[in-house]
Design a protein around this motif. Sequence first.
Motif, short mmCIF file in Angstrom:
data_model
loop_
_atom_site.label_atom_id
_atom_site.label_comp_id
_atom_site.label_asym_id
_atom_site.label_seq_id
_atom_site.Cartn_x
_atom_site.Cartn_y
_atom_site.Cartn_z
N LYS A 121 6.32 -16.41 -14.40
CA LYS A 121 7.51 -15.93 -14.27
C LYS A 121 8.82 -16.90 -14.11
O LYS A 121 9.92 -16.71 -14.36
N VAL A 141 6.33 -15.67 -3.52
CA VAL A 141 5.17 -14.82 -3.79
C VAL A 141 4.32 -14.38 -2.57
O VAL A 141 4.08 -15.22 -1.81
N VAL A 171 3.40 -18.18 -10.96
CA VAL A 171 4.67 -18.60 -10.69
C VAL A 171 5.06 -19.05 -12.20
O VAL A 171 6.18 -18.94 -12.64
N ARG A 172 4.16 -19.84 -12.88
CA ARG A 172 4.35 -20.54 -13.93
C ARG A 172 4.86 -19.40 -15.14
O ARG A 172 5.68 -19.90 -15.92
N GLY A 232 12.96 -13.90 -5.69
CA GLY A 232 13.55 -15.33 -6.12
C GLY A 232 14.68 -15.57 -5.66
O GLY A 232 15.65 -14.76 -5.65
N VAL A 280 11.13 -19.30 -5.60
CA VAL A 280 10.37 -18.12 -6.19
C VAL A 280 9.39 -18.08 -4.89
O VAL A 280 8.54 -18.95 -4.43
N VAL A 303 5.35 -11.53 -7.57
CA VAL A 303 6.73 -12.22 -7.01
C VAL A 303 7.43 -11.32 -6.17
O VAL A 303 7.72 -10.09 -6.75
N ARG A 363 5.96 -20.10 -0.87
CA ARG A 363 7.59 -20.41 -1.15
C ARG A 363 7.58 -21.54 -2.24
O ARG A 363 7.08 -22.69 -1.92
N PHE A 364 7.82 -21.42 -3.69
CA PHE A 364 8.00 -22.41 -4.51
C PHE A 364 9.23 -22.84 -5.07
O PHE A 364 10.05 -22.05 -4.89
N ILE A 407 6.82 -27.08 -10.75
CA ILE A 407 6.64 -26.95 -9.34
C ILE A 407 6.63 -28.34 -8.64
O ILE A 407 5.94 -28.99 -8.91
#
Length: 104
Positions: free
Chosen positions: A54, A89, A51-52, A99, A87, A96, A74-75, A59
């Motif tokens: 993309k 994943v 995530v970081r 988004g 985002v 991913v 789900r972030f 977060i």
Amino acid sequence: MTLLAVLGVAGLMLATPLAARAEDDDGDHDRARDLYERGEIEGLADIMAVVRAKAPGEIVAVDLIRAGDKWVYRFQVIAADGRRRVVDVDARAGGVSSGQGDRK
């Protein structure tokens, strides 16, 4: 004395939702741990690295949800410009999957 009793009841009423929420959080944690131990999902630390890469930013929330036949992390990420991005994943594959764009 009556005032003290009223304050005590009010305190209990306010604390009850917090206690229920804490129990629910423990259930979510236990479910995630069980899924991880069975190899159905990747560990959160590994997924956060994806995530970081993309979606750079802070977060601020993570949920593990069921989407159809798979588990999804789900972030919610706050970018440097203040926009919030959601985002999703794939919790098993680590890719991913979607988004939901930027939101203020």
